[in-house]
Design a protein around this motif. Structure first.
Motif, PDB file in Angstrom:
ATOM      1  N   UNK A 142     -12.147 -12.771   8.775  1.00  0.00           N
ATOM      2  CA  UNK A 142     -12.154 -11.520   9.537  1.00  0.00           C
ATOM      3  C   UNK A 142     -13.593 -11.136   9.849  1.00  0.00           C
ATOM      4  N   UNK A 143     -13.792 -10.490  10.990  1.00  0.00           N
ATOM      5  CA  UNK A 143     -15.115  -9.961  11.299  1.00  0.00           C
ATOM      6  C   UNK A 143     -15.469  -8.842  10.334  1.00  0.00           C
ATOM      7  N   UNK A 144     -14.460  -8.056   9.978  1.00  0.00           N
ATOM      8  CA  UNK A 144     -14.665  -6.882   9.134  1.00  0.00           C
ATOM      9  C   UNK A 144     -13.274  -6.419   8.698  1.00  0.00           C
ATOM     10  N   UNK A 145     -13.240  -5.506   7.770  1.00  0.00           N
ATOM     11  CA  UNK A 145     -11.980  -4.845   7.479  1.00  0.00           C
ATOM     12  C   UNK A 145     -11.514  -4.124   8.744  1.00  0.00           C
ATOM     13  N   UNK A 146     -10.217  -3.930   8.889  1.00  0.00           N
ATOM     14  CA  UNK A 146      -9.742  -2.985   9.886  1.00  0.00           C
ATOM     15  C   UNK A 146      -9.109  -1.841   9.109  1.00  0.00           C
ATOM     16  N   UNK A 147      -9.582  -0.645   9.337  1.00  0.00           N
ATOM     17  CA  UNK A 147      -9.013   0.508   8.664  1.00  0.00           C
ATOM     18  C   UNK A 147      -8.531   1.471   9.725  1.00  0.00           C
ATOM     19  N   UNK A 148      -7.386   2.064   9.481  1.00  0.00           N
ATOM     20  CA  UNK A 148      -6.835   2.997  10.460  1.00  0.00           C
ATOM     21  C   UNK A 148      -6.568   4.330   9.797  1.00  0.00           C
ATOM     22  N   UNK A 184      -1.637  -1.080   9.282  1.00  0.00           N
ATOM     23  CA  UNK A 184      -2.904  -1.769   9.546  1.00  0.00           C
ATOM     24  C   UNK A 184      -3.644  -2.010   8.235  1.00  0.00           C
ATOM     25  N   UNK A 185      -3.694  -0.994   7.382  1.00  0.00           N
ATOM     26  CA  UNK A 185      -4.419  -1.149   6.119  1.00  0.00           C
ATOM     27  C   UNK A 185      -3.774  -2.211   5.239  1.00  0.00           C
ATOM     28  N   UNK A 186      -2.443  -2.214   5.194  1.00  0.00           N
ATOM     29  CA  UNK A 186      -1.735  -3.214   4.395  1.00  0.00           C
ATOM     30  C   UNK A 186      -1.974  -4.613   4.960  1.00  0.00           C
ATOM     31  N   UNK A 187      -1.920  -4.749   6.287  1.00  0.00           N
ATOM     32  CA  UNK A 187      -2.103  -6.074   6.893  1.00  0.00           C
ATOM     33  C   UNK A 187      -3.507  -6.592   6.652  1.00  0.00           C
ATOM     34  N   UNK A 188      -4.497  -5.691   6.698  1.00  0.00           N
ATOM     35  CA  UNK A 188      -5.877  -6.113   6.422  1.00  0.00           C
ATOM     36  C   UNK A 188      -5.973  -6.717   5.032  1.00  0.00           C
ATOM     37  N   UNK A 189      -5.387  -6.019   4.067  1.00  0.00           N
ATOM     38  CA  UNK A 189      -5.429  -6.527   2.689  1.00  0.00           C
ATOM     39  C   UNK A 189      -4.713  -7.866   2.587  1.00  0.00           C
ATOM     40  N   UNK A 190      -3.572  -7.978   3.277  1.00  0.00           N
ATOM     41  CA  UNK A 190      -2.817  -9.231   3.220  1.00  0.00           C
ATOM     42  C   UNK A 190      -3.608 -10.370   3.854  1.00  0.00           C
ATOM     43  N   UNK A 208       0.841  -1.202   0.000  1.00  0.00           N
ATOM     44  CA  UNK A 208       0.000   0.000   0.000  1.00  0.00           C
ATOM     45  C   UNK A 208       0.877   1.253   0.000  1.00  0.00           C
ATOM     46  N   UNK A 209       0.422   2.243  -0.730  1.00  0.00           N
ATOM     47  CA  UNK A 209       1.051   3.571  -0.699  1.00  0.00           C
ATOM     48  C   UNK A 209      -0.008   4.545  -0.241  1.00  0.00           C
ATOM     49  N   UNK A 210       0.279   5.235   0.854  1.00  0.00           N
ATOM     50  CA  UNK A 210      -0.591   6.326   1.266  1.00  0.00           C
ATOM     51  C   UNK A 210       0.244   7.588   1.155  1.00  0.00           C
ATOM     52  N   UNK A 211       0.099   8.296   0.081  1.00  0.00           N
ATOM     53  CA  UNK A 211       0.982   9.418  -0.182  1.00  0.00           C
ATOM     54  C   UNK A 211       2.384   8.883  -0.353  1.00  0.00           C
ATOM     55  N   UNK A 212       3.296   9.350   0.476  1.00  0.00           N
ATOM     56  CA  UNK A 212       4.671   8.887   0.382  1.00  0.00           C
ATOM     57  C   UNK A 212       4.999   7.775   1.366  1.00  0.00           C
ATOM     58  N   UNK A 213       4.029   7.362   2.142  1.00  0.00           N
ATOM     59  CA  UNK A 213       4.252   6.245   3.053  1.00  0.00           C
ATOM     60  C   UNK A 213       3.981   4.948   2.304  1.00  0.00           C
ATOM     61  N   UNK A 214       4.992   4.077   2.295  1.00  0.00           N
ATOM     62  CA  UNK A 214       4.869   2.832   1.527  1.00  0.00           C
ATOM     63  C   UNK A 214       5.120   1.642   2.438  1.00  0.00           C
ATOM     64  N   UNK A 215       4.204   0.703   2.413  1.00  0.00           N
ATOM     65  CA  UNK A 215       4.279  -0.420   3.346  1.00  0.00           C
ATOM     66  C   UNK A 215       3.992  -1.735   2.626  1.00  0.00           C
ATOM     67  N   UNK A 216       4.767  -2.736   2.967  1.00  0.00           N
ATOM     68  CA  UNK A 216       4.554  -4.101   2.482  1.00  0.00           C
ATOM     69  C   UNK A 216       4.099  -4.961   3.657  1.00  0.00           C
ATOM     70  N   UNK A 217       3.136  -5.825   3.422  1.00  0.00           N
ATOM     71  CA  UNK A 217       2.720  -6.739   4.482  1.00  0.00           C
ATOM     72  C   UNK A 217       2.637  -8.150   3.915  1.00  0.00           C
ATOM     73  N   UNK A 218       3.074  -9.127   4.714  1.00  0.00           N
ATOM     74  CA  UNK A 218       2.988 -10.534   4.311  1.00  0.00           C
ATOM     75  C   UNK A 218       2.372 -11.324   5.452  1.00  0.00           C
ATOM     76  N   UNK A 219       1.507 -12.258   5.102  1.00  0.00           N
ATOM     77  CA  UNK A 219       0.831 -13.076   6.105  1.00  0.00           C
ATOM     78  C   UNK A 219       1.134 -14.541   5.835  1.00  0.00           C
TER      79      UNK A 219
END
Lengths: 156, 247
Positions: free
Chosen positions: B153-159, B139-145, B41-52
């Protein structure tokens, strides 16, 4: 029987009202009178007698974990007089990506003459055993093992 | 505040956004083959990778086994090149440990933990570029992963984060706004059921303004949910056409 519906579901999506005619199946859960999806996938409904089972199917194989009463296929890795260790390769026909560890106790090998069982005559390392999960140990020495009862036994 | 105005007279923020606007979000599911689920996920210039990974048998110490639910194991790390100044330790410092704990608590609440007893789910989060809102992006990246991995999941988790400047609440704040000393509220919610699973506040904020700022963060979570939802739906239909799964 099953009529696939072209509907994408995502976690947390409300599917329908929950009543006695509706059963929530795989990939769904119920909360305060409604059925919700818990996976991302396609909605499918199956009718079973006068009930409707609602499921969310995904396109990838999911990781599953052995449960009590599940029929599992295992390979024997280690035999000693009291029990034999084995690795669980598949659960209910679905192959696991990585094995779980299991334990077949001497008392669980057969229903009769339990005290006369000799483990070395029953199992050899490498045997493939189809077994039913009897319980998850909590007080036994090996905490992470499931007790298995042999129901059928093949030698390869 | 000399030289640096977080909110101009015309009502624009430093990066040109309005107070209620999110940064641009781009995301992708299934970026790794090795992992059971992954997302970027990229939120503006914040870039995060998540693996599950998982659920699988518990690794390491036997004493960690939970008999009625799954053990959620998180690891948060920031790449050494992710910040302006090169980081010495990518993981294991106080800040990362705290973040790890927070992620763990958040996802303990969102995953249907009782479905996978006596097993373990690993969530690995790597921040590649940090420009504020690291927790939110993680959190958003982990939810997608987790969705990609097919974990119930009960629901998405969005932060989403929010701040309060010149009597105006700002949503989804970037690094400059975060480090300016203004208050910061971070919220993680289950947007459909409107439950807050995580809430953190840094800095000082008058009690009278608290609900306005919190509402702004919760509103941001809902906006993020709409974006993620669309991405997941597209991903599901795309994958099923590739597999010839439709009809």
């Amino acid at each position: 029987m099953s009529a696939p519906m072209e509907k994408v579901c995502v976690p947390g999506q409300r599917i329908c009202r929950h009543d006695e005619k509706v059963v929530s199946g795989n990939g769904t859960y119920t909360r305060s009178g409604f059925v919700y999806a818990s996976l991302a996938g396609y909605l499918t409904t199956k009718s079973d007698k006068d009930q409707v089972i609602i499921e969310v199917k995904t396109d990838t194989e999911l990781n599953i974990v052995p449960t009590v009463d599940a029929v599992v296929t295992t390979r024997v890795t280690n035999v000693n007089p009291r029990f034999c260790k084995c690795s669980i390769l598949s659960v209910g026909g679905i192959t696991l990506k990585e094995p779980f560890r299991g334990l077949i106790r001497k008392e669980d090998v057969r229903a009769t003459e339990k005290d006369k069982v000799e483990m070395y005559k029953c199992f050899r390392p490498g045997d493939i055993v189809v077994a039913r999960v009897v319980s998850f140990s909590s007080e036994y020495r090996r905490h992470n093992s499931s007790f298995l009862r042999k129901s059928n036994f093949l030698t390869i | 505040m000399a030289g640096l105005e977080l909110l101009s007279d015309q009502g624009f923020r430093i990066d040109g956004r309005r107070p209620h606007e999110l940064r641009k979000i781009q995301c992708r599911l299934g970026v790794f083959n090795q992992a059971d689920g992954s997302a970027y996920i990229e939120q503006g210039n914040t870039k995060v990778l998540a693996a599950v990974y998982g659920p699988h048998e518990i690794r390491g110490s036997r004493s960690k086994v939970l008999h009625d639910k799954v053990l959620v194991n998180c690891q948060y790390s920031m790449a050494t090149f992710s910040t302006g100044e090169r980081k010495r330790r990518p993981r294991g410092d106080r800040k990362s440990q705290e973040m790890t704990m927070h992620l763990q608590q958040t996802f303990d609440a969102a995953i249907q933990t009782s479905l996978y007893p006596r097993s373990q789910i690993d969530i690995f989060v790597e921040v590649l570029q940090s420009d504020g809102g690291n927790y939110c992006a993680s959190v958003n990246a982990s939810t997608l992963a987790l969705i990609d991995a097919g974990i119930a999941l009960r629901d998405y988790v969005c932060a989403c984060s929010s701040s309060f400047v010149n009597d105006t609440p700002l949503t989804d704040i970037n690094y400059l706004e975060e480090s300016s000393g203004s208050p910061e509220i971070i919220a993680a919610t289950l947007p459909k059921s409107e439950q807050i699973v995580f809430l953190e506040m840094n800095g000082r904020l008058h009690e009278d303004n608290l609900s306005r700022v919190t509402d702004m963060a919760v509103k941001g979570c809902k906006d993020i949910h709409d974006i993620l939802d669309q991405v997941v739906r597209d991903h599901v239909s795309e994958v099923s056409t590739v597999h010839g799964w439709e009809n």
